[in-house]
Design a protein around this motif. Structure first.
Motif, PDB file in Angstrom:
ATOM      1  N   LYS A  68       0.814  -1.223   0.000  1.00 33.60           N
ATOM      2  CA  LYS A  68       0.000   0.000   0.000  1.00 33.60           C
ATOM      3  C   LYS A  68       0.849   1.275   0.000  1.00 33.60           C
ATOM      4  O   LYS A  68       0.614   2.187  -0.791  1.00 33.60           O
ATOM      5  CB  LYS A  68      -0.935   0.015   1.223  1.00 33.60           C
ATOM      6  N   THR A  69       1.827   1.321   0.915  1.00 34.80           N
ATOM      7  CA  THR A  69       2.654   2.527   1.002  1.00 34.80           C
ATOM      8  C   THR A  69       3.472   2.708  -0.275  1.00 34.80           C
ATOM      9  O   THR A  69       3.604   3.817  -0.796  1.00 34.80           O
ATOM     10  CB  THR A  69       3.568   2.452   2.243  1.00 34.80           C
ATOM     11  N   THR A  70       3.985   1.616  -0.803  1.00 42.12           N
ATOM     12  CA  THR A  70       4.750   1.696  -2.046  1.00 42.12           C
ATOM     13  C   THR A  70       3.883   2.263  -3.174  1.00 42.12           C
ATOM     14  O   THR A  70       4.324   3.131  -3.941  1.00 42.12           O
ATOM     15  CB  THR A  70       5.288   0.299  -2.442  1.00 42.12           C
ATOM     16  N   ALA A  86       1.288  11.429   5.189  1.00 37.60           N
ATOM     17  CA  ALA A  86       2.091  10.224   5.369  1.00 37.60           C
ATOM     18  C   ALA A  86       1.603   9.429   6.574  1.00 37.60           C
ATOM     19  O   ALA A  86       0.836   9.919   7.396  1.00 37.60           O
ATOM     20  CB  ALA A  86       3.560  10.588   5.527  1.00 37.60           C
ATOM     21  N   GLN A  87       2.083   8.201   6.657  1.00 42.49           N
ATOM     22  CA  GLN A  87       1.598   7.266   7.673  1.00 42.49           C
ATOM     23  C   GLN A  87       1.733   7.809   9.089  1.00 42.49           C
ATOM     24  O   GLN A  87       0.821   7.705   9.885  1.00 42.49           O
ATOM     25  CB  GLN A  87       2.371   5.953   7.539  1.00 42.49           C
ATOM     26  N   ASP A  88       2.883   8.400   9.401  1.00 46.24           N
ATOM     27  CA  ASP A  88       3.072   8.932  10.757  1.00 46.24           C
ATOM     28  C   ASP A  88       2.495  10.342  10.873  1.00 46.24           C
ATOM     29  O   ASP A  88       2.489  10.930  11.937  1.00 46.24           O
ATOM     30  CB  ASP A  88       4.563   8.936  11.119  1.00 46.24           C
ATOM     31  N   MET A 145      -3.679   9.456   1.348  1.00 43.59           N
ATOM     32  CA  MET A 145      -3.596   9.344   2.808  1.00 43.59           C
ATOM     33  C   MET A 145      -3.144   7.934   3.179  1.00 43.59           C
ATOM     34  O   MET A 145      -3.781   6.947   2.795  1.00 43.59           O
ATOM     35  CB  MET A 145      -4.948   9.645   3.451  1.00 43.59           C
ATOM     36  N   ASP A 146      -2.044   7.846   3.936  1.00 40.75           N
ATOM     37  CA  ASP A 146      -1.462   6.557   4.288  1.00 40.75           C
ATOM     38  C   ASP A 146      -1.793   6.204   5.741  1.00 40.75           C
ATOM     39  O   ASP A 146      -1.182   6.745   6.658  1.00 40.75           O
ATOM     40  CB  ASP A 146       0.055   6.599   4.082  1.00 40.75           C
ATOM     41  N   GLU A 147      -2.751   5.327   5.938  1.00 43.29           N
ATOM     42  CA  GLU A 147      -3.190   4.901   7.277  1.00 43.29           C
ATOM     43  C   GLU A 147      -3.295   6.088   8.233  1.00 43.29           C
ATOM     44  O   GLU A 147      -2.698   6.082   9.308  1.00 43.29           O
ATOM     45  CB  GLU A 147      -2.203   3.861   7.853  1.00 43.29           C
ATOM     46  N   PRO A 148      -4.074   7.109   7.865  1.00 39.85           N
ATOM     47  CA  PRO A 148      -4.033   8.358   8.624  1.00 39.85           C
ATOM     48  C   PRO A 148      -4.617   8.256  10.034  1.00 39.85           C
ATOM     49  O   PRO A 148      -4.347   9.118  10.857  1.00 39.85           O
ATOM     50  CB  PRO A 148      -4.889   9.311   7.773  1.00 39.85           C
TER      51      PRO A 148
HETATM   52 MG    MG Z   1       2.322   1.071   4.831  1.00 37.30          MG
END
Ligand code: MG
Ligand code: ADP
Length: 366
Positions: free
Chosen positions: A44-46, A87-89, A169-172
């Protein structure tokens, strides 16, 4: 419209090559809210990083509104893509206050030479964005003076600052505690719907995907397994592991008595009797098949009541208030199944019941 075609990305690591993306295709309609759902490590992030331009794929094409962003002979720099990313964080710059964090999003756009969308002054634009995410008057706070949900909203405001045509949005919401997560999700969803922004959100949380998305894309091991409306995927999953990923699945062994021919439906025999399953691919007569049924599509009624189904004994029950689940073991089989019923209709352990399919049951042949 965002279009991703045939995207592949391999990382070479000390442990050998990792295929993070394998021939991924994706279409995201303008103004839609698409959620990519997959377990950790599914790519997913990639995928988001390739769309944003932080990663160069081995092959494939990324197009936004008919403009090629990444292709065999094209690579547009991230700051020129008109794509925002949370980003995720969600990392905010800790040394900048809330105002400056958001203004940074505007500056990034201007140094790209394309900051033209907003005629308002940067300070005024930051105030607009703070109001948009419900944080008026928070400009002078430092990020560590905000709750997790508030930090997430600042990260969103920063990503929205330049008015991106696409928001990633990455796992927000993954860092938020469970109680807060649901309300922040709803707020963000409503806010983005109001802006008519095209959104791609990735998550490993099936509830998040089913509740937020117009369109869900399931990824596994770098591949797209299935895409569709949330209710389509929930009731008509492509395979059993997708079914189980999206919720509880009751699996019953079955025999196909009458094959589909061209009709698209088959007659099967299972512990609950003979059932017609519609909307199947070509299936011939066979001894061993499996049926997938959602627990809310099974019903319990008192024994002795006439009708379809089979009798059994209630095992463990769980009461959740609004509803509950009962485990039932059918007579003469080791077959145990989970049945979801109204909280007020939950049977007791040891009780004898008749189990049948509800009239609207969507039974899938797997
Ligand atoms: Mg990820
Ligand atoms: P997800 O976001 O779904 O958890 P990722 O896209 O982060 O998945 O990772 C997909 C796969 O690629 C995983 O096996 C991960 O370990 C690997 N991977 C991700 N980034 C890198 C990297 N920079 N170098 C090597 N392997 C990576």
């Amino acid at each position: 419209m965002l279009r991703v075609e045939n995207l592949s990305k391999r990382y070479v690591t000390a442990g050998g090559p990792v295929d993070a993306l394998r021939e991924v295709d994706l279409v995201v309609e303008s103004g839609s809210f698409t959620v990519v759902l997959g377990a950790s490590g599914s790519g997913k992030t990639t995928l988001l990083r390739v769309i944003a331009g932080f990663e160069v794929p081995d092959s494939g094409v990324v197009t936004l509104d008919d403009k090629v962003l990444t292709g065999p002979s094209t690579f547009i720099a991230p700051e020129h893509r008109n794509v925002g990313i949370v980003a995720q964080d969600g990392a905010l710059f800790p040394h900048l206050n809330v105002h400056d964090n958001i203004a940074y999003g505007l500056r990034a756009k201007r140094t790209g030479g394309r900051w033209r969308r907003h005629s308002t002054q940067p300070d005024q634009r930051v105030e607009e964005l703070l109001a948009l995410v419900g944080l008026e008057g928070y400009g002078n706070r430092s990020p560590n003076e905000l709750s997790g949900g508030q930090q997430q909203r600042v990260a969103l405001a920063r990503a929205l600052a330049p008015g991106p045509g696409l928001l990633l949005m990455d796992e927000p919401f993954s860092a938020l505690d469970a109680g807060l997560r649901v309300s922040v999700r709803e707020e963000v969803r409503d806010l983005l719907a109001g802006l008519n922004t095209t959104v791609v959100l990735v998550t490993h949380d099936q509830n998040e995907a089913l509740s937020m998305a117009d369109h869900v894309v399931i990824m596994r091991d770098g591949q797209v397994i299935q895409a569709g409306r949330p209710d389509e995927l929930y009731h008509r999953p492509a395979d059993l592991s997708t079914a189980e990923f999206l919720g509880t699945a009751v699996v019953l062994p079955a025999k196909v008595l009458v094959g589909s021919g061209a009709s698209g439906s088959v007659e099967v025999e299972c512990a609950l009797g003979a059932i017609i399953v519609t909307d199947v691919q070509e299936v011939g007569v066979r001894e061993s098949a499996r049926l997938m049924i959602r627990p809310e599509h099974l019903m319990v009624s008192p024994v002795g009541s006439s009708g379809e189904g089979a009798e059994g004994t209630v095992g463990a029950v769980n009461y959740y208030g609004h509803d509950g689940t009962a485990r039932v073991e059918l007579d003469g089989s080791q077959q145990e199944m989970t049945i979801r019923v109204k909280g007020s209709e939950l049977p007791k352990p040891g009780e004898r019941v008749r189990v049948s399919l509800s009239p609207d049951a969507d039974v899938r042949l797997m």
